[in-house]
Motif scaffolding. Structure first.
Motif, short mmCIF file in Angstrom:
data_model
loop_
_atom_site.label_atom_id
_atom_site.label_comp_id
_atom_site.label_asym_id
_atom_site.label_seq_id
_atom_site.Cartn_x
_atom_site.Cartn_y
_atom_site.Cartn_z
N TYR A 150 36.16 -2.41 -42.47
CA TYR A 150 34.86 -2.67 -43.12
C TYR A 150 34.06 -3.68 -42.32
O TYR A 150 32.84 -3.60 -42.24
N ALA A 151 34.77 -4.64 -41.70
CA ALA A 151 34.08 -5.70 -40.97
C ALA A 151 33.33 -5.17 -39.75
O ALA A 151 32.45 -5.85 -39.21
N ASP A 152 33.66 -3.94 -39.33
CA ASP A 152 32.96 -3.37 -38.16
C ASP A 152 31.64 -2.72 -38.55
O ASP A 152 30.92 -2.22 -37.68
N ILE A 153 31.39 -2.65 -39.85
CA ILE A 153 30.19 -1.93 -40.30
C ILE A 153 29.16 -2.93 -40.79
O ILE A 153 29.45 -3.76 -41.65
N GLY A 154 27.96 -2.86 -40.22
CA GLY A 154 26.95 -3.86 -40.59
C GLY A 154 25.83 -3.29 -41.43
O GLY A 154 25.46 -2.11 -41.29
N GLY A 155 25.28 -4.15 -42.30
CA GLY A 155 24.03 -3.81 -42.97
C GLY A 155 24.14 -2.87 -44.16
O GLY A 155 23.12 -2.54 -44.76
N PRO A 194 20.80 10.21 -39.21
CA PRO A 194 21.92 10.20 -38.26
C PRO A 194 22.21 8.79 -37.75
O PRO A 194 21.31 7.96 -37.66
N GLY A 195 23.47 8.56 -37.41
CA GLY A 195 23.86 7.32 -36.74
C GLY A 195 23.80 6.06 -37.58
O GLY A 195 23.67 4.96 -37.05
N THR A 196 23.89 6.19 -38.92
CA THR A 196 23.78 4.99 -39.75
C THR A 196 25.13 4.47 -40.21
O THR A 196 25.21 3.48 -40.93
N GLY A 197 26.20 5.16 -39.82
CA GLY A 197 27.54 4.64 -40.12
C GLY A 197 28.30 5.43 -41.19
O GLY A 197 29.30 4.93 -41.72
N LYS A 198 27.87 6.65 -41.47
CA LYS A 198 28.54 7.43 -42.53
C LYS A 198 30.00 7.76 -42.13
O LYS A 198 30.91 7.58 -42.92
N THR A 199 30.14 8.21 -40.88
CA THR A 199 31.50 8.55 -40.43
C THR A 199 32.37 7.29 -40.38
O THR A 199 33.53 7.30 -40.79
N MET A 200 31.77 6.19 -39.91
CA MET A 200 32.52 4.92 -39.85
C MET A 200 33.02 4.52 -41.23
O MET A 200 34.15 4.08 -41.39
N LEU A 201 32.14 4.69 -42.21
CA LEU A 201 32.47 4.29 -43.58
C LEU A 201 33.67 5.11 -44.09
O LEU A 201 34.59 4.56 -44.70
N ALA A 202 33.65 6.41 -43.81
CA ALA A 202 34.75 7.26 -44.27
C ALA A 202 36.05 6.88 -43.55
O ALA A 202 37.12 6.82 -44.16
N LYS A 203 35.93 6.57 -42.24
CA LYS A 203 37.14 6.19 -41.50
C LYS A 203 37.68 4.86 -42.02
O LYS A 203 38.88 4.68 -42.16
N ALA A 204 36.75 3.92 -42.25
CA ALA A 204 37.19 2.60 -42.68
C ALA A 204 37.89 2.66 -44.02
O ALA A 204 38.93 2.03 -44.23
N VAL A 205 37.34 3.46 -44.95
CA VAL A 205 37.97 3.49 -46.27
C VAL A 205 39.34 4.15 -46.18
O VAL A 205 40.28 3.74 -46.87
N ALA A 206 39.50 5.14 -45.29
CA ALA A 206 40.83 5.76 -45.11
C ALA A 206 41.78 4.72 -44.53
O ALA A 206 42.91 4.55 -45.01
N ASN A 207 41.30 4.01 -43.53
CA ASN A 207 42.15 3.00 -42.89
C ASN A 207 42.58 1.93 -43.88
O ASN A 207 43.76 1.61 -44.01
N GLU A 208 41.59 1.41 -44.61
CA GLU A 208 41.90 0.26 -45.48
C GLU A 208 42.68 0.69 -46.71
O GLU A 208 43.25 -0.14 -47.41
#
Ligand SMILES: Nc1ncnc2c1ncn2[C@@H]1O[C@H](COP(=O)(O)OP(=O)(O)OP(=O)(O)O)[C@@H](O)[C@H]1O
Length: 407
Positions: A150-155, A194-208
């Motif tokens: 989560y800490a890698d995702i800003g804003g 595009p490019g606002t962090g949707k994929t990151m968010l899904a990856k982060a929640v799976a990871n955490e």
């Protein structure tokens, strides 16, 4: 593209007024010989080029024929059981019917028992397909624990909170939901540019949540062959059941779940079938166990309402373009590992980046670093960020890139 070699120089005739008649005659003769030589050389080149043109024309014809076959008929998947003197025995996927058929003549030599092939309405073999595992591997990306936090995702803190509630909490504390007597949302749909962090968010929640992350691109689900998309959807849910706890993430869901159009081409019908399979997997998913389903789209306006009904993607989370504060946070994240010079005002840089997505800011940071390197420095200064911004803006105008999303 290869450049054609330059043409031979055009021979020039140079006659000196001082020359005798005999010398002139000799000069003219030599000139003539050179012209004949050049002419021969050009004729050779022309013959080569014509040969090449013939080959390309054959290629084009072949591709046109293949294209026609693909366009005019629906193709089904089958496997080759046996090659006999009378033809090829194939078994259709889906109904397991065995049929003796013929292969297109260009495939005769290539077929082997066990091959996956595409057949047309009259069972003729049209194409040899990749191995099944290959096509699955291409379509799905499976990561045991993605390296995004989560800490890698800003804003987008509010969105992170919402996703945690809808995905992480039910995975980690299913009993709590049971005790309280509420059903967690069935599916979470992230939508935004595009490019606002949707994929990151899904990856982060799976990871955490210590869940396996299984990503499938909607565009990969839209296959040319009848039944393949639906089959991949089934595989996706089966794989998630084997790997639970798991987060299924379908990117570009609009590719399979766009509003119905009037056109009745077989391609559209196939997309519909894939979407139906997805809906039925979601509907039949009462005993969901430790699997959560997420999807993302840049084209929320295009989605078919059917996928947004309760029990399907019933938690919508908008992931907007970041504001000035969000941009500053994202810039901080992406410059964390960089040697940023003292006194650089990231806030001021971020204020100037109106309209930039998180992905744009990530490239800006890298670009700024490149400017420092080009300048032989090891620290990144304010001017580097400014130059990087100018460069990206120029590139944008040059490409006339229009990002096509609507709200
Ligand atoms: N909010 C953010 N915070 C930090 N980095 C971000 C953010 N948004 C995007 N990025 C950067 O941009 C890259 C792409 O982001 P991501 O793939 O998550 O976007 P997306 O919204 O899924 O895009 P698309 O809709 O194009 O698939 C990330 O790997 C990251 O480097």
């Amino acid at each position: 593209m290869s450049h054609s070699p330059s043409l031979p120089d055009r021979p020039r005739l140079e006659l000196d007024p001082e020359m005798s008649d005999a010398e002139r005659l000799e000069a003219i003769r030599q000139h003539f010989r050179r012209i004949v030589q050049v002419n021969e050389e050009l004729e050779d080149r022309l013959a080569d080029a014509e040969g090449r043109r013939g080959e390309l024309k054959d290629d084009v014809e072949q591709l046109k024929r293949e294209n026609e076959v693909l366009k005019t008929s629906s193709l089904y998947i089958a496997s080759v059981e046996e090659i006999t003197d009378d033809g090829v025995v194939i078994k259709q996927h889906g109904n397991n019917q065995e049929v003796l058929t013929q292969a297109a003549s260009r495939l005769d030599e290539d077929l082997r028992p066990g091959d996956r092939v595409a057949i047309n309405d009259s069972f003729a073999v049209q194409q040899v397909l990749d191995d099944e595992t290959d096509s699955r591997a291409q379509a799905m990306e499976v990561t045991e624990s993605p390296d995004v936090e989560y800490a890698d995702i800003g804003g987008i803190d509010d969105q992170i909170r919402e996703v945690r509630e809808a995905v992480e909490d039910p995975l980690e504390n299913p009993e709590q939901f049971e005790k309280v007597g509420v059903e967690p949302p069935s599916g979470v749909l992230l939508h935004g540019p595009p490019g606002t962090g949707k994929t990151m968010l899904a990856k982060a929640v799976a990871n955490e949540s210590n869940a396996t992350f299984i990503k499938m691109a909607g565009s990969e689900l839209v296959r040319k062959f009848i039944g393949e998309g639906a089959r991949l959807v089934r595989d996706l849910f089966e794989l998630a059941a084997e790997r639970e706890p798991a987060v299924i993430f379908i990117d570009e869901i609009d590719a399979v779940a766009a509003k119905r159009t009037d056109s009745k081409t077989s391609g559209d019908a196939e997309v519909q079938r894939t979407m139906m399979q997805l809906l039925s997997e979601m509907d039949g998913f009462d005993d969901r166990g430790e699997i959560r389903i997420m999807a993302a789209t840049n084209r929320f306006d295009m989605l078919d309402e059917a996928i947004l009904r309760p029990g399907r993607f019933d938690r919508l989370i908008e992931v907007p373009e970041p504001g000035a504060e969000g941009r500053e946070r994202i810039l901080e994240i992406h410059t964390q590992e960089m040697n940023v010079a003292d006194g650089v005002d990231l806030g001021a840089v971020a204020r100037d980046l109106d309209g930039y997505s998180g992905a744009d800011i990530a490239s800006l940071a890298t670009e700024a670093g490149m400017f420092a390197i080009r300048d032989g420095r090891t620290d990144v200064r304010q001017a580097d960020f400014e130059q990087a911004r100018d460069k990206l803006q120029d590139a944008d105008t040059e490409d006339e890139r229009v990002i096509n999303y609507q709200y």
